[in-house]
Design a protein around this motif. Structure first.
Motif, PDB file in Angstrom:
ATOM      1  N   UNK A 235       0.827  -1.200   0.000  1.00  0.00           N
ATOM      2  CA  UNK A 235       0.000   0.000   0.000  1.00  0.00           C
ATOM      3  C   UNK A 235       0.864   1.255   0.000  1.00  0.00           C
ATOM      4  N   UNK A 236       1.890   1.275   0.841  1.00  0.00           N
ATOM      5  CA  UNK A 236       2.731   2.468   0.947  1.00  0.00           C
ATOM      6  C   UNK A 236       3.470   2.752  -0.363  1.00  0.00           C
ATOM      7  N   UNK A 237       4.079   1.738  -0.953  1.00  0.00           N
ATOM      8  CA  UNK A 237       4.836   1.956  -2.190  1.00  0.00           C
ATOM      9  C   UNK A 237       3.918   2.369  -3.338  1.00  0.00           C
ATOM     10  N   UNK A 238       2.721   1.776  -3.410  1.00  0.00           N
ATOM     11  CA  UNK A 238       1.792   2.152  -4.480  1.00  0.00           C
ATOM     12  C   UNK A 238       1.358   3.608  -4.339  1.00  0.00           C
ATOM     13  N   UNK A 270      13.641  -8.742  -0.049  1.00  0.00           N
ATOM     14  CA  UNK A 270      13.405  -9.316  -1.368  1.00  0.00           C
ATOM     15  C   UNK A 270      12.247  -8.646  -2.106  1.00  0.00           C
ATOM     16  N   UNK A 271      11.675  -7.567  -1.542  1.00  0.00           N
ATOM     17  CA  UNK A 271      10.518  -6.897  -2.136  1.00  0.00           C
ATOM     18  C   UNK A 271      10.998  -5.927  -3.215  1.00  0.00           C
ATOM     19  N   UNK A 272      10.711  -6.153  -4.514  1.00  0.00           N
ATOM     20  CA  UNK A 272      11.294  -5.318  -5.572  1.00  0.00           C
ATOM     21  C   UNK A 272      10.666  -3.933  -5.695  1.00  0.00           C
ATOM     22  N   UNK A 273       9.362  -3.803  -5.380  1.00  0.00           N
ATOM     23  CA  UNK A 273       8.689  -2.529  -5.612  1.00  0.00           C
ATOM     24  C   UNK A 273       9.270  -1.393  -4.776  1.00  0.00           C
ATOM     25  N   UNK A 274       9.766  -1.704  -3.585  1.00  0.00           N
ATOM     26  CA  UNK A 274      10.316  -0.643  -2.742  1.00  0.00           C
ATOM     27  C   UNK A 274      11.619  -0.107  -3.346  1.00  0.00           C
TER      28      UNK A 274
END
Length: 760
Positions: A235-238, A270-274
């Protein structure tokens, strides 16, 4: 080794997955929801009344915030609950504090009972008449069930470590102070219910130490706590990525955003969107090393994810596409072209038309005139690429001397696609391009109108963003354009107020540019040089142009001409030199000014001005063409052709008055006044009327020079007005002008008076 083997190996070691860790903050949130549900049940059973709507609404908003936000300390939670932002029942907060103390005192059983009973008491329907308080498929229901599921998966040692962590979390706050801070005046009829859970806080709180002594936990065992869960990070990155692309001012400040992205990376590496969010933030601050590293990390983690249906070609082509966008933004055109070619090749292999269109667009931006013309020969059929290509084609046509009517026809074609398909981001870009085109043609009022339309555009609806990074922030462009027009018209206060709302590198560069211009006109050389030096990091050639103007105003023609020749050489040798056509024209105009002021041979000057006029007319830069004609009229006046000069000034002055800056309007009016004086009758009443009219016109000139702080120009105008009043015999007005000249002259350094050698 093949890349597929690497991917399979990484899958084996990637065991963390998307499982949320149970933290003390999540336990506190569960207790907060639980006590509200129990209070709601008790209120309905005892008085057959419901809790007031304002309390229900604020509880729902606060509960959603606590679920979505990262973990916070207990002190932060206490401050959030008691600072008055939310209408909360005092008895609800008392029961919440009692529940947390009960967990703290009674151990692991109380902790598990809080989690389990929340589901048992609030989500199980007793009967059709008495339905459940929280529906199992609601936001709160999903949250409670997920916490209960993960808590049941914990081993006993992990539960003991969780309880120990909760005790440390609880000890950092002061729940007793929170209860004492609750005002009794807040209690209403609903709060006066007899709640049995409101127990006293006189229980001995030393019991957890005895529990720890009985539980055999290794000293080096640390319960793994994460402030961010995967859903919170999603939610935060979006949200932040969307704001960075459409409204950077509403996004978090760069330092705070980078700090939070580092927290997410630490919790979910491992989270790519951040990493992509960090890439956008670095681009906002023009930090190349950070942007490149974040972009590489983003696609590396995407490639080595545990997704079984992994499309490696998609990752490779969009990695190349985003690299092309990044290098284009930083001005690395050869690297950007290589990345665009790679993205095109990968997109052709997979048949991805969207990626092909975007790669072609970035290649067109980075590849110069020939490459742009080749890539934009045929417009793509998909709505988004078609609209984007229309804007790029309009820019290409404008820079290749197409008629303005044809250019705006292309823009309108793209705008119709944007409106038809509700492409809000491209609608914003279209308005920004339209404003830029009006500014290129010298129509500042039309540019200002489009900037204001863009600033007032409602962008609250959902915007369909693609997988690749978009073309830029149009809101900052609109803000910069509005600030430009305000400063252009001499409204310094309005320009400063507007600039304070746009804290971006582009707005900073614009502020430095106008600060340097004002300092130059006021003769403050040290301030001007400092601003010019800082501007060089944002816009090298604009700072060089201002530096040449500073040398000219200081009376140093050699350094001024050397700087101008460097600018002109750069504009001629640049591969995409049409982007610098306005810069080239400004440099040619200033070179003509320098030659006119310090050279006795005017033939070269006339040829230079005629060349500049031809160039400006060819590319439809009407305002720069009008400026060149004013310089030609000034040259004619000094060569004795006053009637020709007056005719030319009368022709050009309306354009200057309509679209010019306050400084240029004052210069144009001053030149017009001098031409009228030079062509007036030698004697008689007609001369007296002309001189009187010229004195009144000089009042307007002084007003505009005062707006922009052009002190030396103002001195020259006071002197000329005093001479005119002397010629018509108005002694009182002459003495007033002479006194004002003397007062103003005493306020500025003597070396600044040498600026009076500039006639236009």
């Amino acid at each position: 080794m093949d890349i597929g083997e690497n991917v399979d190996f990484i899958k084996l070691i990637n065991i963390k997955g998307n499982v949320d860790n149970i933290t003390p903050h999540k336990i506190a949130v569960v207790a907060f929801i639980r006590e509200y549900g129990l209070l709601k049940i008790e209120a309905k059973e005892m008085s057959e009344r419901t809790i007031a709507p304002k309390y229900r609404k604020d509880f729902c908003i606060l509960a959603l915030k606590l679920i979505q936000c990262p973990d916070m300390d207990f002190k932060e939670l206490e401050a959030l609950l008691t600072d008055g932002r939310y209408n909360l029942l005092s008895v609800h907060l008392q029961n919440f504090c009692v529940r947390l103390q009960n967990i703290y005192i009674n151990g692991i059983n109380a902790l598990m009972d809080c989690v389990t009973s929340s589901v048992d008491k609030l989500m199980i329907e007793q009967s059709e008449v008495n339905p459940c308080v929280i529906h199992r498929c609601s936001v709160l229901g999903f949250y409670l069930r997920r916490i209960m599921l993960y808590s049941h998966r914990l081993t006993f040692v992990q539960l003991a470590a969780l309880y120990k962590s909760f005790c440390q979390y609880y000890q950092k706050g002061r729940p007793g102070l929170m209860i004492r801070s609750l005002s009794k005046e807040k209690l209403n009829n609903t709060e006066s219910l007899n709640v049995t859970a409101s127990a006293s806080f006189s229980v001995d709180e030393s019991k957890p130490h005895d529990i720890f002594s009985k539980i055999n936990i290794e000293k080096d065992f640390n319960f793994e706590e994460c402030q961010w869960s995967r859903k919170q990070a999603d939610l935060f990155t979006a949200q932040q990525a969307n704001l960075l692309q459409i409204n950077p001012k509403m996004a978090l400040p760069p330092k705070q955003l980078q700090k939070m992205t580092m927290q997410i990376i630490n919790d979910i590496p491992e989270y790519p969107d951040v990493h992509f969010l960090s890439f956008l933030n670095c681009l906002r601050m023009k930090e190349f090393c950070g942007a490149q590293e974040s972009l590489y990390n983003c696609f590396d983690h995407s490639l080595f994810s545990s997704n079984v249906n992994l499309d490696k070609n998609k990752i490779f082509r969009y990695a190349a596409l985003n690299r092309a966008a990044m290098h284009t933004q930083f001005g690395h055109k050869p690297l950007a072209m290589e990345c665009a070619r790679e993205a095109l090749a990968k997109a052709q292999e997979s048949g991805d038309s969207v990626c092909m269109a975007n790669a072609g667009a970035w290649g067109a931006v980075a590849g110069g005139r020939a490459r742009r013309a080749a890539l934009l020969t045929r417009m793509p059929r998909a709505p988004r690429p078609a609209a984007a290509a229309a804007q790029l084609m309009a820019l290409h046509a404008a820079l290749n001397s197409a008629k303005p009517s044809e250019v705006f026809q292309i823009i309108n074609r793209g705008d119709s696609i944007n409106y038809m398909h509700s492409l809000i981001d491209l609608t914003m870009a279209g308005l920004a391009h339209t404003a830029a085109l009006w500014g290129l043609y010298g129509k500042t009022e039309m540019a200002s109108i489009n900037c204001q339309l863009l600033l007032n555009l409602n962008t609250k609806c959902k915007i369909g963003m693609g997988s690749a990074w978009q073309w830029g922030d149009s809101s900052t462009t609109a803000g910069a354009g509005t600030v430009s027009v305000a400063a252009w018209r001499g409204n310094s206060a309005i320009a400063a107020a507007l600039a304070s709302h746009f804290q971006t590198p582009r707005a900073r560069g614009l502020s430095l540019r106008y600060h340097a211009t004002f300092a130059l006109r006021a003769g403050k050389w040290e301030e001007a040089e400092q601003s010019i030096r800082e501007l060089a990091s944002f816009d090298r050639w604009e700072s060089q142009l201002l530096r040449a103007e500073m040398f000219f105003l200081k009376g140093d023609p050699t350094d001024a001409l050397d700087t101008l020749h460097d600018i002109l050489d750069h504009c001629k040798t640049e591969d995409d030199s049409l982007h610098y056509i306005s810069l080239r024209l400004k440099a040619m105009i200033m070179e003509a000014e320098v030659q006119h002021a310090f050279s006795r041979i005017q033939s070269t000057n006339i040829m230079l001005l005629n060349e500049a006029l031809t160039l400006a007319t060819t590319y439809h830069m009407h305002y720069l063409a009008a400026t060149v004609e004013m310089h030609i009229a000034n040259l004619q006046l000094h060569m004795g052709c006053s009637k020709n000069a007056l005719t030319l000034v009368r022709k050009v002055l309306p354009t200057i008055m309509e679209n010019g800056s306050a400084y240029d309007i004052a210069r144009g009016m001053l030149l017009y006044t001098k031409c009228r004086i030079a062509t007036a009758s030698p004697v008689g009443d007609a001369r007296q009327q002309v001189l009187q009219s010229c004195c009144e016109a000089l009042d307007v000139v002084k007003e505009h020079f005062s707006k922009v702080g052009a002190v030396s120009r103002l001195l020259h105008t006071w002197y000329l007005q005093a001479r005119l009043y002397h010629d018509i015999g108005n002694i009182a007005a002459r003495n007033q002008c002479a006194w004002m000249f003397r007062q103003l002259e005493s306020q500025i350094p003597l070396e600044n008076i040498q600026m009076t050698h500039i006639v236009y």
